[in-house]
Scaffold this motif. Structure first.
Motif, PDB file in Angstrom:
ATOM      1  N   SER A  36       0.898  -1.300   0.048  1.00 21.26           N
ATOM      2  CA  SER A  36       0.169  -0.096   0.019  1.00 21.26           C
ATOM      3  C   SER A  36       1.049   1.224  -0.153  1.00 21.26           C
ATOM      4  N   ARG A  37       0.118   2.399  -0.145  1.00 17.72           N
ATOM      5  CA  ARG A  37       0.882   3.719  -0.007  1.00 17.72           C
ATOM      6  C   ARG A  37       0.037   4.438   1.039  1.00 17.72           C
ATOM      7  N   ASP A  38       0.856   5.401   1.482  1.00 14.40           N
ATOM      8  CA  ASP A  38       0.117   6.437   2.525  1.00 14.40           C
ATOM      9  C   ASP A  38      -0.936   7.123   2.037  1.00 14.40           C
ATOM     10  N   ASP A  39      -0.828   7.593   0.677  1.00  4.04           N
ATOM     11  CA  ASP A  39      -1.945   8.439   0.101  1.00  4.04           C
ATOM     12  C   ASP A  39      -2.963   7.821  -0.571  1.00  4.04           C
ATOM     13  N   CYS A  40      -3.067   6.502  -0.268  1.00  2.00           N
ATOM     14  CA  CYS A  40      -4.079   5.519  -1.266  1.00  2.00           C
ATOM     15  C   CYS A  40      -5.608   5.498  -0.306  1.00  2.00           C
ATOM     16  N   PRO A  41      -6.604   6.029  -0.917  1.00  2.00           N
ATOM     17  CA  PRO A  41      -7.923   6.027  -0.143  1.00  2.00           C
ATOM     18  C   PRO A  41      -8.437   4.552  -0.396  1.00  2.00           C
ATOM     19  N   TYR A  42      -7.942   3.830  -1.047  1.00  7.73           N
ATOM     20  CA  TYR A  42      -8.534   2.360  -1.140  1.00  7.73           C
ATOM     21  C   TYR A  42      -7.653   1.513  -0.195  1.00  7.73           C
ATOM     22  N   CYS A  43      -6.655   2.028  -0.124  1.00  6.17           N
ATOM     23  CA  CYS A  43      -5.746   1.095   1.047  1.00  6.17           C
ATOM     24  C   CYS A  43      -6.475   1.441   2.462  1.00  6.17           C
ATOM     25  N   ASP A  44      -6.725   2.928   2.616  1.00  6.50           N
ATOM     26  CA  ASP A  44      -7.466   3.067   4.072  1.00  6.50           C
ATOM     27  C   ASP A  44      -8.827   2.336   3.837  1.00  6.50           C
ATOM     28  N   GLN A  45      -9.535   2.210   3.078  1.00  6.85           N
ATOM     29  CA  GLN A  45     -10.779   1.648   2.870  1.00  6.85           C
ATOM     30  C   GLN A  45     -10.639   0.003   3.273  1.00  6.85           C
ATOM     31  N   LEU A  46      -9.609  -0.718   2.591  1.00  8.37           N
ATOM     32  CA  LEU A  46      -9.157  -1.973   2.987  1.00  8.37           C
ATOM     33  C   LEU A  46      -8.841  -2.095   4.359  1.00  8.37           C
TER      34      LEU A  46
END
Length: 110
Positions: A36-46
């Motif tokens: 993941s990356r810190d600026d990834c909103p999909y990563c946050d949702q995951l």
């Protein structure tokens, strides 16, 4: 979008993650490596929604590791494995899809 998880079946594995080894810990039935990356909103949702729902009741059989995504790697990229090799899921999968993939590996014979 969640539909992107289905694309992994149609496209070859992205070159940036093709050679990655799945981190493993002795004793864990299934390992999930999430790139993941810190600026990834999909990563946050995951992290906040999908993963907790997918692992409800089976989390003690799964080890989850969050790792920085290599350059040019779609995020999130999820490697689900039990031993060498693994299954790559690119994008944000629905919780029930991710759960089915994990349960298949938990139930697989060693």
């Amino acid at each position: 979008a969640p539909w992107t998880a289905a694309i992994v079946f149609l496209l070859p594995i992205h070159p940036a993650v093709r050679g990655l080894e799945v981190p493993s810990t002795p004793g864990a039935l299934v390992q999930i490596a999430i790139y993941s990356r810190d600026d990834c909103p999909y990563c946050d949702q995951l992290r906040d929604e999908v993963l907790p729902e997918a692992l409800k009741g089976i989390g003690d059989k799964v080890e989850v590791r969050w790792l920085p995504a290599p350059p040019l790697t779609p995020t999130p990229s999820i490697l689900v494995s039990r031993g060498p090799g693994g299954r790559l899921i690119e994008g944000l999968p629905p919780a029930d899809f991710l759960r089915r993939e994990v349960v298949k590996l938990i139930e697989a014979r060693p």
